[in-house]
Design a protein around this motif. Structure first.
Motif, mmCIF file in Angstrom:
data_model
loop_
_atom_site.group_PDB
_atom_site.id
_atom_site.type_symbol
_atom_site.label_atom_id
_atom_site.label_comp_id
_atom_site.label_asym_id
_atom_site.label_seq_id
_atom_site.Cartn_x
_atom_site.Cartn_y
_atom_site.Cartn_z
ATOM 1 N N THR A 1 1.062 -1.200 0.171
ATOM 2 C CA THR A 1 -0.320 -0.288 -0.041
ATOM 3 C C THR A 1 0.572 1.360 -0.292
ATOM 4 O OG1 THR A 1 0.163 -0.030 2.654
ATOM 5 C CG2 THR A 1 -1.817 -1.259 1.650
ATOM 6 N N GLY A 2 2.162 1.147 0.147
ATOM 7 C CA GLY A 2 2.788 2.265 -0.130
ATOM 8 C C GLY A 2 3.355 2.482 -0.793
ATOM 9 N N TYR A 3 4.688 3.290 -1.176
ATOM 10 C CA TYR A 3 5.100 3.537 -2.116
ATOM 11 C C TYR A 3 7.119 3.355 -3.034
ATOM 12 C CZ TYR A 3 1.391 6.658 -1.467
ATOM 13 O OH TYR A 3 -0.029 7.553 -1.165
ATOM 14 N N SER A 4 7.718 2.343 -1.562
ATOM 15 C CA SER A 4 8.407 1.923 -1.743
ATOM 16 C C SER A 4 8.893 1.316 -3.509
ATOM 17 C CB SER A 4 9.458 0.839 -0.666
ATOM 18 O OG SER A 4 8.275 1.069 -0.052
ATOM 19 N N SER A 5 9.624 1.640 -3.605
ATOM 20 C CA SER A 5 10.492 0.928 -4.913
ATOM 21 C C SER A 5 11.302 -0.224 -4.435
ATOM 22 C CB SER A 5 11.026 1.963 -6.216
ATOM 23 O OG SER A 5 11.825 1.603 -5.869
ATOM 24 N N LEU A 6 10.850 -0.930 -5.639
ATOM 25 C CA LEU A 6 11.626 -3.121 -4.979
ATOM 26 C C LEU A 6 13.115 -2.526 -4.512
ATOM 27 C CD1 LEU A 6 9.708 -4.741 -7.815
ATOM 28 C CD2 LEU A 6 9.566 -4.731 -5.237
ATOM 29 N N SER A 7 14.027 -1.541 -5.418
ATOM 30 C CA SER A 7 15.017 -1.858 -5.344
ATOM 31 C C SER A 7 15.154 -1.039 -4.143
ATOM 32 C CB SER A 7 16.063 -0.154 -6.179
ATOM 33 O OG SER A 7 15.280 0.676 -6.557
ATOM 34 N N TYR A 8 14.528 -0.371 -3.338
ATOM 35 C CA TYR A 8 14.460 0.658 -1.927
ATOM 36 C C TYR A 8 13.757 -0.642 -1.259
ATOM 37 C CZ TYR A 8 12.854 3.850 1.295
ATOM 38 O OH TYR A 8 12.911 5.003 2.650
ATOM 39 N N LEU A 9 13.397 -1.404 -1.237
ATOM 40 C CA LEU A 9 12.577 -2.097 -0.387
ATOM 41 C C LEU A 9 14.272 -3.430 -0.264
ATOM 42 C CD1 LEU A 9 10.306 -3.279 1.093
ATOM 43 C CD2 LEU A 9 10.453 -5.583 -0.709
ATOM 44 N N LYS A 10 14.817 -3.553 -0.889
ATOM 45 C CA LYS A 10 16.311 -4.570 -0.547
ATOM 46 C C LYS A 10 17.103 -3.438 0.285
ATOM 47 C CE LYS A 10 19.032 -6.065 -4.049
ATOM 48 N NZ LYS A 10 19.261 -6.243 -5.602
ATOM 49 N N GLN A 11 17.252 -2.550 0.550
ATOM 50 C CA GLN A 11 18.063 -1.355 1.273
ATOM 51 C C GLN A 11 17.787 -1.555 2.901
ATOM 52 O OE1 GLN A 11 18.638 2.179 1.126
ATOM 53 N NE2 GLN A 11 18.561 1.893 -1.503
ATOM 54 N N LEU A 12 15.985 -2.128 3.110
ATOM 55 C CA LEU A 12 15.681 -1.857 4.201
ATOM 56 C C LEU A 12 16.077 -3.430 5.239
ATOM 57 C CD1 LEU A 12 12.532 -1.120 3.801
ATOM 58 C CD2 LEU A 12 13.927 0.287 3.666
ATOM 59 N N PRO A 13 16.133 -2.706 6.446
ATOM 60 C CA PRO A 13 16.960 -3.673 7.146
ATOM 61 C C PRO A 13 15.742 -4.573 7.694
ATOM 62 C CG PRO A 13 16.771 -1.891 8.440
ATOM 63 C CD PRO A 13 16.401 -1.537 7.623
ATOM 64 N N ILE A 14 14.472 -5.582 7.322
ATOM 65 C CA ILE A 14 13.299 -6.592 7.561
ATOM 66 C C ILE A 14 13.910 -7.737 7.020
ATOM 67 C CG2 ILE A 14 11.863 -4.356 6.961
ATOM 68 C CD1 ILE A 14 11.236 -5.214 4.462
ATOM 69 N N THR A 15 13.034 -8.518 8.276
ATOM 70 C CA THR A 15 13.006 -10.226 8.511
ATOM 71 C C THR A 15 12.143 -10.604 7.443
ATOM 72 O OG1 THR A 15 12.235 -10.816 10.498
ATOM 73 C CG2 THR A 15 14.634 -10.662 9.857
ATOM 74 N N THR A 16 10.249 -9.790 7.641
ATOM 75 C CA THR A 16 9.489 -9.865 7.302
ATOM 76 C C THR A 16 8.623 -9.328 6.851
ATOM 77 O OG1 THR A 16 8.708 -11.896 9.331
ATOM 78 C CG2 THR A 16 7.192 -11.345 7.869
ATOM 79 N N LEU A 17 7.530 -9.455 5.070
ATOM 80 C CA LEU A 17 7.077 -8.581 4.285
ATOM 81 C C LEU A 17 5.218 -9.179 4.750
ATOM 82 C CD1 LEU A 17 7.955 -8.814 0.990
ATOM 83 C CD2 LEU A 17 7.882 -7.068 2.103
ATOM 84 N N LYS A 18 4.601 -8.054 5.294
ATOM 85 C CA LYS A 18 2.858 -8.481 5.461
ATOM 86 C C LYS A 18 2.329 -7.528 4.375
ATOM 87 C CE LYS A 18 0.895 -9.012 9.906
ATOM 88 N NZ LYS A 18 0.830 -8.810 11.303
ATOM 89 N N ILE A 19 1.842 -8.842 3.368
ATOM 90 C CA ILE A 19 1.191 -8.696 2.905
ATOM 91 C C ILE A 19 -0.733 -7.842 2.864
ATOM 92 C CG2 ILE A 19 -0.103 -9.602 0.541
ATOM 93 C CD1 ILE A 19 1.378 -11.936 0.441
ATOM 94 N N ASP A 20 -0.468 -6.536 2.878
ATOM 95 C CA ASP A 20 -1.978 -5.643 2.991
ATOM 96 C C ASP A 20 -2.890 -7.015 2.383
ATOM 97 O OD1 ASP A 20 -2.395 -3.696 4.363
ATOM 98 O OD2 ASP A 20 -4.044 -3.290 2.160
ATOM 99 N N LYS A 21 -4.229 -6.340 3.940
ATOM 100 C CA LYS A 21 -4.855 -7.282 3.417
ATOM 101 C C LYS A 21 -5.908 -7.108 2.260
ATOM 102 C CE LYS A 21 -9.511 -7.284 5.301
ATOM 103 N NZ LYS A 21 -10.617 -7.651 4.781
#
Ligand code: C2E
Ligand code: MG
Ligand code: MG
Ligand code: MG
Length: 279
Positions: free
Chosen positions: A184-204
């Motif tokens: 639902t946000g605006y991040s591009s996929l290349s941006y996503l790669k830089q985020l220190p995350i472990t899980t994606l929660k797919i929006d409802k």
């Protein structure tokens, strides 16, 4: 004519603004005493491991029962709590209560259960956020690998460097970082790669429309992208057996939604878990 319309719409705008500020003031005033008056509580919504069918743990969701206003949805008061910074004490209270609750469950023999806690951007901007989280873990005795923090993409629009390094430090300790409402946000996929995350929660919203072929491929693409990036993927808002079956086929890791259970009041969680194990 145009001038009149312009003036009219200005007046309507003014009234709506006034109404918003009035409502905001009322909520803010009552919220200020809600923590000390014990008006806040937590409900816990189960998350299930799709592969094994086992309970992974719960997401803590705040509830406010005001003696004056009645039940107020977090969708209306969290935003206000952020604006007036009351989210700082409230957020710490939530984290502490949720970690203590999970440690208690573990002590009762439910060893593997995790807890996921929503974190506001206002909390993450505090200099001592990392220390606060670590001290809550120490105080409650919960091991870091059982805690997951849920953040949203908007967090990274604030001060990317500062916030990423805090999350990175927590991740290194073994704490999970989930990107909530993903898609639902605006991040591009290349941006996503830089985020220190472990899980994606797919929006409802993507889960709702699994019934239509186009959106179905969106949901499964998100699972694939997440896995390609080495992330876990959770689906939120799963309401039907058809949605569950599809998510199992796409190998989505975890599911959460009314199909499993609605958020459960704290006092009823132990009973729900026992019932699930029995049946
Ligand atoms: P969220 O973190 O995305 O939480 C999921 C929301 O979807 C919850 O609403 C949950 O009750 C609802 N939900 C879960 N499964 C289903 C389903 O199958 N169908 C439907 N229709 N709804 C489902 P809730 O509890 O009203 O919370 C709304 C939002 O408020 C949360 O969205 C989160 O952004 C925020 N929130 C809740 N508790 C906290 C908190 O402790 N701290 C912060 N910062 N935000 C919170
Ligand atoms: Mg959440
Ligand atoms: Mg969510
Ligand atoms: Mg959501």
């Amino acid at each position: 004519k145009a001038k009149e319309a312009g003036k009219g719409s200005y007046m309507i705008y003014g009234q709506e603004m006034q109404q918003y500020f009035d409502e905001r003031m009322i909520i803010e005033n009552h919220l200020r005493s809600a923590v000390s008056n014990n008006e806040l509580s937590l409900h816990y919504q189960p998350l299930v491991d799709t592969g094994t069918g086992e309970l992974w743990g719960f997401e803590a969701l705040i509830r406010w029962n005001s003696p004056v206003l009645g039940f107020v949805s977090p969708l209306s008061f969290i935003r206000i709590a952020e604006d007036c910074r009351l989210i700082v004490p409230i957020g710490e209270w939530v984290l502490r209560a949720a970690c203590r609750f999970t440690k208690d469950l573990q002590n009762q023999g439910y060893e593997g259960y995790h807890i996921s806690v929503n974190i506001s951007v206002i909390q993450l901007m505090l200099d001592d956020f990392t220390e606060m989280v670590l001290s809550v873990l120490e105080d409650t005795g919960l091991a870091p690998e059982y805690l997951e923090l849920e953040i949203t993409e908007s967090i990274f629009m604030e001060s990317f460097e500062a916030i990423s390094s805090k999350l990175e430090a927590l991740k290194e300790r073994g704490i999970g970082i989930a990107l909530d409402d993903f898609g639902t946000g605006y991040s591009s996929l290349s941006y996503l790669k830089q985020l220190p995350i472990t899980t994606l929660k797919i929006d409802k919203s993507f889960i709702d429309s699994i019934d239509t072929p186009n959106n179905r491929s969106l949901a499964s693409s998100i699972v694939t992208i997440g896995h390609d990036m080495g992330l876990n993927v959770t689906a939120e808002g799963v309401e039907t057996p058809e949605q569950l079956a599809f998510l199992e086929r796409t190998r989505c890791d975890k599911i959460q939604g009314y199909y499993i259970s609605k958020p459960i009041p704290e006092k009823e969680v132990a009973g729900w878990v026992a019932g699930r194990m029995a049946g």
